[in-house]
Design an enzyme around this catalytic site. Structure first.
Site, PDB file in Angstrom:
ATOM      1  N   ASP A  17       5.297  -1.483  -2.731  1.00 46.06           N
ATOM      2  CA  ASP A  17       5.367  -0.517  -3.826  1.00 46.06           C
ATOM      3  C   ASP A  17       3.939  -0.184  -4.264  1.00 46.06           C
ATOM      4  O   ASP A  17       3.202  -1.065  -4.717  1.00 46.06           O
ATOM      5  CB  ASP A  17       6.159  -1.119  -4.993  1.00 46.06           C
ATOM      6  N   ASP A 114       6.012   6.534  -2.514  1.00 50.64           N
ATOM      7  CA  ASP A 114       5.216   5.384  -2.927  1.00 50.64           C
ATOM      8  C   ASP A 114       5.848   4.042  -2.618  1.00 50.64           C
ATOM      9  O   ASP A 114       5.406   3.012  -3.134  1.00 50.64           O
ATOM     10  CB  ASP A 114       4.929   5.470  -4.432  1.00 50.64           C
ATOM     11  N   GLU A 115       6.875   4.006  -1.779  1.00 53.74           N
ATOM     12  CA  GLU A 115       7.495   2.717  -1.480  1.00 53.74           C
ATOM     13  C   GLU A 115       8.143   2.710  -0.106  1.00 53.74           C
ATOM     14  O   GLU A 115       8.568   3.749   0.397  1.00 53.74           O
ATOM     15  CB  GLU A 115       8.521   2.331  -2.552  1.00 53.74           C
TER      16      GLU A 115
END
Length: 373
Positions: A17, A114-115
């Site tokens: 993350d 973003d992950e």
């Protein structure tokens, strides 16, 4: 737990993350703002109806967080620097991050800009591998990430959030309640504000209480499937595999009006523009879908959806507009409209040229409030 994870080679999942991703990317080109409150939003006018997309940790200390209306964020932290979102920039940065992650596993599931999840089951030393991953992401992108390691995706996602920023946390089902039992039930992925409110009515507010509540109680409140899932999640159970490629289920577009709209002509024109953009996206991706959904948010924050399913998958703008306008015409406006959106679900891959058959009479119609699960 670290030693136990190192010994257990059955299944090891890492959830990566990126920390304050949008803000962190912006700070690469505006380093003078480091250490100050920064907010990335859908606009820079605090009086307009923008929404916070990301906030620096300095801004979070004032209660500013993603999805917060920009006007509220401004009241809480009036000295924050507002930066308009630059999705193209974030996608390019995300691509660089994912390129690094794919060097560490051939099974990478991208869950967002973003992950991502990585299957490290074949790795003899997953904790050391995670440390190396963090170092290489920072070295090649100048961005910082937090990593959660666990036997499944659910726990890995929870773990990645426990020691932010720049964290590395390991979690397993046996130690889950000990680690997070006293935290709010909203820690569990899928437990949003509405679900938390319904749980509170049952006297369930923490992860431990959710794990301990009788299954029959949850099933009566949420139905058999969701009730069972909520209890399983609170106990750290999750059998989902890491999926390297996922077919999209829906494509959608929406807009928030600068001021509330009651004029149906304006709503219809807006819906047409959204449908055109949506259908271009479907065509570029090679998809069509059978379910057209209209999303309407009325003053102050009442969100409704109307959906209609047709027999054959569609993506032709004129046909999608027609169904969407029918749904709009059937919707009773008892207040001005704040947000309008359109989506197409039940997507399937189709050839470049679609048959020109006209849809038959809609086969199903459904109405639902927007859920936070």
């Amino acid at each position: 737990m670290s030693a136990a994870l190192e010994r257990d080679s059955r299944r090891i999942v890492a959830h990566v993350d990126m920390d304050a991703f949008f803000v962190s990317v912006e700070l690469l080109r505006r380093p003078e703002l480091r250490g100050t409150p920064v907010v990335v939003a859908t606009g820079t006018d605090a009086a307009a109806r923008g929404v916070v997309m990301a906030a620096s940790y300095e801004a979070r200390r004032y209660g500013v967080h993603s999805a917060l209306p920009l006007a509220i964020a401004h009241r809480r932290c009036p000295h924050a620097t507002l930066i308009p979102r630059d999705i193209g920039l974030y996608r390019r940065a995300s691509g660089k991050v994912m390129d690094v992650l794919r060097r560490f596993s051939d099974r990478v599931e991208v869950a967002g800009l973003d992950e991502a999840y990585l299957d490290l089951s074949d790795c003899p030393a997953p904790k050391a591998r995670a440390r190396q991953l963090k170092r290489e992401v920072r070295a090649e992108t100048r961005l910082v990430c937090s990593v959660g390691l666990a036997p499944n995706k659910l726990l890995a996602k929870i773990a990645s959030d426990l020691e932010k920023p720049d964290g590395l946390c390991i979690l397993d089902p046996e130690h889950m309640i000990e680690a997070v039992g006293e935290r709010p039930a909203t820690l569990i992925p899928g437990v949003g504000p509405r679900t938390a409110e319904r749980l509170a009515q049952l006297g369930v507010r923490t992860v431990a209480e959710l794990a301990a509540v009788e299954a029959a109680t949850l099933e009566r409140a949420f139905g058999p499937r969701l009730g069972h899932e909520l209890r399983d999640r609170a106990r750290g159970h999750d059998d989902r595999p890491v999926v390297t490629e996922r077919e999209p289920k829906t494509e959608s577009r929406e807009t928030t009006f600068p001021s509330d709209v009651s004029d149906r002509a304006i709503l219809g024109d807006t819906l047409d523009r959204l449908a055109d953009s949506l259908c271009r996206g479907l065509a570029e991706g090679g998809y069509a879908g059978r379910t057209v959904t209209l999303k309407i948010r009325l003053r102050p924050f009442r969100t409704h959806t109307r959906s209609r399913t047709v027999e054959a998958p569609i993506r032709d703008p004129e046909r999608v507009r027609s169904v969407a306008r029918q749904l709009l015409a059937e919707f009773e406006l008892d207040a001005p409209v704040r947000l309008l959106g359109i989506g197409v679900g039940g997507l399937v891959a189709v050839a470049d040229e679609q048959p020109s058959a006209v849809e038959s009479t809609p086969t199903t119609a459904q109405e639902a409030m927007t859920l936070d699960l």
